[in-house]
Scaffold this active site. Structure first.
Site, PDB file in Angstrom:
ATOM      1  N   THR A 103       0.853  -1.171   0.000  1.00 25.78           N
ATOM      2  CA  THR A 103       0.000   0.000   0.000  1.00 25.78           C
ATOM      3  C   THR A 103       0.895   1.228   0.000  1.00 25.78           C
ATOM      4  O   THR A 103       1.992   1.187   0.574  1.00 25.78           O
ATOM      5  CB  THR A 103      -0.906   0.035   1.248  1.00 25.78           C
ATOM      6  OG1 THR A 103      -1.446   1.346   1.427  1.00 25.78           O
ATOM      7  CG2 THR A 103      -0.147  -0.345   2.500  1.00 25.78           C
TER       8      THR A 103
ATOM      9  N   CYS B  97      -1.300   5.054  -5.592  1.00 26.40           N
ATOM     10  CA  CYS B  97      -2.190   4.200  -4.805  1.00 26.40           C
ATOM     11  C   CYS B  97      -2.198   2.867  -5.527  1.00 26.40           C
ATOM     12  O   CYS B  97      -2.326   2.829  -6.765  1.00 26.40           O
ATOM     13  CB  CYS B  97      -3.591   4.790  -4.707  1.00 26.40           C
ATOM     14  SG  CYS B  97      -4.747   3.698  -3.849  1.00 26.40           S
TER      15      CYS B  97
END
Length: 232
Positions: free
Chosen positions: A83, A196
């Protein structure tokens, strides 16, 4: 081959991309039936998302530090946090274990330097685009970072949490993202970071003439290289 410790589930949609890319990378390097040695700890993203939006970063750090200790106990030789946003608490995670954590922004900066990119656009969650933890990591490497305007940031953030993290790919959202990419290019960005890990599910390099830097692919490639650097 080193064992890769994957901390994922944020969201699982992108974690499965990490798993696939890492195993494909090991196979491509070693051939035959080779695949990656890995340990995966997947968190409950609903819990993490609630803490993010409450601003309780200490609690997220505790959860991810516990996950890091678990994968190290299971044999991981280094960590990959699957992430971008949660690299906000990467220092705390790194302090919790005695193995390296491969920082996603460092991997991205290395690729940008290879391509001689000195000014780049950044897409991601509002946390990644608006807070300093990611942007300053790149700026310390001499890379100027541009972010979308306020309305565009809100759009990018909403699509991530309300669509991409649920596996929804909306053509209208894709068109809107490509407009944001173009606006960053018009402002001087030589390329745009897909900061992202879900954004690569929506837009890819073939969709635009602006160079895109998919952090999921970059990070996974670094993990493969680090795992195999002691291989003949």
């Amino acid at each position: 081959m080193k064992t890769i410790g994957l901390i994922g589930g944020m969201s699982w949609e992108s974690t499965q991309t990490y798993y696939r890319l890492i195993n494909e990378g090991v196979r491509d390097h070693l051939g035959g039936l080779h695949s990656a040695k890995s340990v995966l700890y997947s968190v409950d993203f609903a819990e993490m998302e609630a803490l993010q939006h409450r601003g309780d970063w200490d609690a997220t750090a505790d959860i991810l530090s516990s996950a890091a200790r678990s994968v190290v106990s299971a044999g991981a030789n280094f960590l990959v946090l699957c992430t971008n946003t949660m690299h906000k608490v990467a220092p705390a995670i790194g302090d919790a274990v005695d193995v390296p954590l491969l920082h996603i922004a460092d991997a991205t900066a290395n690729t940008l330097h290879q391509d001689e990119v000195t000014c780049v656009g950044l897409l991601g969650t509002a946390f990644t685009m608006e807070q300093a933890f990611y942007r300053e990591r790149l700026e310390e490497r001499g890379i100027r970072v541009l972010v979308p305007d306020e309305a565009q940031r809100a759009l990018v953030h909403r699509v991530i949490y309300e669509e991409l993290c649920l596996g929804t790919v909306n053509p209208e959202s894709k068109a809107a993202y490509l407009d944001v990419v173009q606006s960053l290019s018009d402002a001087g960005a030589q390329g745009v970071i897909l900061g992202c890990t879900e954004i690569g599910l929506l837009i890819q390099g073939a969709d635009t003439d602006v160079p895109l830097y998919d952090t999921t692919a970059i990070h996974a490639d670094q993990a493969v290289r680090f795992a195999l650097d002691d291989e003949p």
